[in-house]
Motif scaffolding. Structure first.
Motif, PDB file in Angstrom:
ATOM      1  N   GLU A  53      -3.850  -1.383  -7.651  1.00 54.11           N
ATOM      2  CA  GLU A  53      -5.024  -1.727  -8.465  1.00 54.11           C
ATOM      3  C   GLU A  53      -4.684  -2.837  -9.457  1.00 54.11           C
ATOM      4  N   VAL A 112       0.856  -1.192   0.000  1.00 51.73           N
ATOM      5  CA  VAL A 112       0.000   0.000   0.000  1.00 51.73           C
ATOM      6  C   VAL A 112       0.892   1.242   0.000  1.00 51.73           C
ATOM      7  N   ASP A 113       0.807   1.972  -1.092  1.00 53.78           N
ATOM      8  CA  ASP A 113       1.604   3.192  -1.264  1.00 53.78           C
ATOM      9  C   ASP A 113       0.707   4.244  -1.887  1.00 53.78           C
ATOM     10  N   LYS A 114       0.378   5.272  -1.130  1.00 54.67           N
ATOM     11  CA  LYS A 114      -0.540   6.288  -1.650  1.00 54.67           C
ATOM     12  C   LYS A 114       0.013   7.018  -2.863  1.00 54.67           C
ATOM     13  N   GLU A 115       1.304   6.895  -3.096  1.00 58.57           N
ATOM     14  CA  GLU A 115       1.917   7.512  -4.264  1.00 58.57           C
ATOM     15  C   GLU A 115       1.830   6.610  -5.496  1.00 58.57           C
ATOM     16  N   ASP A 116       1.463   5.337  -5.296  1.00 54.63           N
ATOM     17  CA  ASP A 116       1.405   4.393  -6.417  1.00 54.63           C
ATOM     18  C   ASP A 116       0.173   3.490  -6.292  1.00 54.63           C
ATOM     19  N   VAL A 117      -0.989   4.098  -6.246  1.00 55.60           N
ATOM     20  CA  VAL A 117      -2.255   3.359  -6.137  1.00 55.60           C
ATOM     21  C   VAL A 117      -2.467   2.483  -7.361  1.00 55.60           C
TER      22      VAL A 117
END
Length: 111
Positions: free
Chosen positions: A76, A67-72
């Motif tokens: 996905e 989980v990386d908010k910079e690489d959603v």
């Protein structure tokens, strides 16, 4: 000629009885398939998806490490890959179980 018989020894009554038995067996297997599951992973096990014999998703596990908010978009893609593989695995499981009943015949619309 025997009742229900045709030339060459073909008996429609036997065929109907066999079809009914096959139908009952298919119903039983379909009910059992709901309890059986398959799983698929993506990203080296970072995403794991479990599906049942109805091709329904039972669970999705996502490792916090992925989980990386910079690489959603990557997350996905991993979820999509795992879901698609789980559904393919479920389809293979269903086909395998049905082949046991049909003797390997591919009967359209059966499942």
């Amino acid at each position: 000629m025997a009742k229900g018989g045709f030339p060459g020894g073909f008996n429609i009554n036997n065929m109907i009885k066999q079809a009914q038995q096959m139908q009952e067996e298919m119903k039983r297997v379909q009910e059992e398939l709901v309890q059986k599951t398959v799983e698929a992973t993506a990203g080296g096990g970072m995403v794991k998806v479990v599906a049942n014999g109805r091709k329904e998703l039972v669970s999705i596990e996502i490792s916090p490490d992925v989980v990386d908010k910079e690489d959603v978009e990557m997350l996905e893609d991993l979820v999509l890959a795992a879901v698609n593989q789980a559904l393919r695995n479920a389809e293979e499981m269903i086909a395998s179980e049905m082949a046991k009943i049909t003797g390997g015949l591919n009967i359209p619309g059966l499942f």
